[in-house]
Enzyme design. Structure first.
Site, short mmCIF file in Angstrom:
data_model
loop_
_atom_site.label_atom_id
_atom_site.label_comp_id
_atom_site.label_asym_id
_atom_site.label_seq_id
_atom_site.Cartn_x
_atom_site.Cartn_y
_atom_site.Cartn_z
N ASP A 162 -18.91 88.00 28.41
CA ASP A 162 -17.60 88.29 27.84
C ASP A 162 -17.03 86.95 27.37
O ASP A 162 -17.49 85.90 27.82
CB ASP A 162 -16.73 88.93 28.93
CG ASP A 162 -15.34 89.29 28.44
OD1 ASP A 162 -15.24 89.71 27.28
OD2 ASP A 162 -14.37 89.15 29.20
N ASP B 269 -15.22 89.65 33.74
CA ASP B 269 -14.16 89.56 34.76
C ASP B 269 -13.12 90.68 34.67
O ASP B 269 -12.30 90.83 35.55
CB ASP B 269 -13.45 88.20 34.65
CG ASP B 269 -12.63 88.05 33.38
OD1 ASP B 269 -12.95 88.75 32.40
OD2 ASP B 269 -11.67 87.26 33.36
#
Length: 322
Positions: free
Chosen positions: A15, A261
């Protein structure tokens, strides 16, 4: 077993926010479009939306650290942020006037509140510098639910520009992984230009190979698989598309890791052969991961891979011995 698996990685999907970039976001500046509102008006509207809809996330905290919502405010309606909509909204009575306000990704908000070429160029220029841009729009409609507002019915009033810098040590980590033969893919919900800038800064190979989630959604199964194998950066991607991309990487014979996350990474983390979550990330992403990085740093991965290799080598030595 998870550390052992780190030695097997062929492909690592990451990400952008909180992984390649730090988990600290700061407000760079606030800009107003036109003469109807000052930048301080735009900042206070942004703070109001952040206060009511962000749930204390890092973007909301960054805005509220620098700006305060209007004082005389009565909330009428709220539209929480969602990964699918890429925007949030508030209808409130501010100093006696009802205002319907939306803040979110420019590509999505501009469908509801079109912008001219000059404004679009400004938005693109900010994104090209790796800055994160949120656009604000106001609507005269006081009756329609915020989520049902018609396309083209709003007016773009300004933008909030946020800085989310590259995490310390990322360039060295990316270099180490690529020298070990690990292919890196960036799968992000952020703006294409912003993600491309960060990938280039991090030293990820082939950052020019970019595709949008909206374009992925139009592809058939075979075309989707081909796109997954071809492109390096997947921008403005939805959570279920992240999971589908991970499944494709695995299907093509790659031992696949995923680092993330956020809640929107949870499906992909669970699907991956090796899910790696940040300790500071969402509880949902931590629960479905194989490894949690307590120092919240992607730069711990080389150490894990070296440990994994040691375990594998020790097993081989013992196997030969016996």
């Amino acid at each position: 077993s998870a550390i052992e698996a780190m030695a097997l990685l062929n492909l690592l999907a990451v990400d952008k926010t909180g992984t390649l970039t730090s988990d600290e976001v700061s407000l760079e500046k606030v800009a107003s479009f036109g003469d109807d509102f000052s930048s301080s008006d735009v900042a206070s509207f942004a703070a109001l939306i952040a206060h009511e809809t962000s749930g204390g996330n890092i973007t909301g905290r960054a805005i509220l650290a620098e700006a305060a919502p209007p004082k005389d405010t009565e909330i009428v309606d709220v539209m929480a942020f969602s990964s699918a909509r890429k925007m949030a909204g508030v209808r409130a009575r501010i100093n006696g006037t009802v205002r319907t306000l939306i803040m979110g990704a420019p590509e999505f908000v501009s469908k509801l509140a079109p912008v001219d070429k000059e404004t679009q160029k400004k938005l693109n220029d900010w994104a090209d510098k790796g800055l994160r841009v949120l656009m604000l729009a106001e609507f005269a409609d006081e009756k329609t639910k915020i989520k049902d507002l018609k396309e083209g019915s709003g007016m773009a009033i300004g933008a909030v520009i946020l800085r989310n810098s590259l995490r310390h040590g990322v360039v060295e980590t990316v270099d180490f992984l690529q020298r070990q033969g690990v292919t890196i893919r960036v799968i992000s919900g952020d703006n294409l230009r912003t993600v491309q800038y960060i990938a280039r800064e991090a030293g990820i190979k082939h950052p020019e190979k970019v595709i949008l989630g909206a374009d992925l959604a139009k592809l058939g199964e075979d075309e989707f698989n081909e796109a997954a194998d071809t492109y390096t950066i997947f921008a403005r991607v939805l959570p279920d598309q992240k999971e589908r991309l991970i499944a494709r990487f695995q299907q093509s014979g790659k031992f696949t890791g995923m680092v993330g996350d956020g809640v929107n990474d949870a499906l992909a983390l669970k699907k991956a052969d090796l899910g790696v979550a940040m300790y500071a990330g969402a509880p949902a992403s931590r629960r479905v991961s194989d490894i949690i990085l307590l120092n919240n740093s992607f730069t711990s991965l080389p150490m894990g891979m070296k440990l994994g290799n040691q375990i594998m080598q020790a097993i081989e030595v013992i196997a030969i011995l016996f």
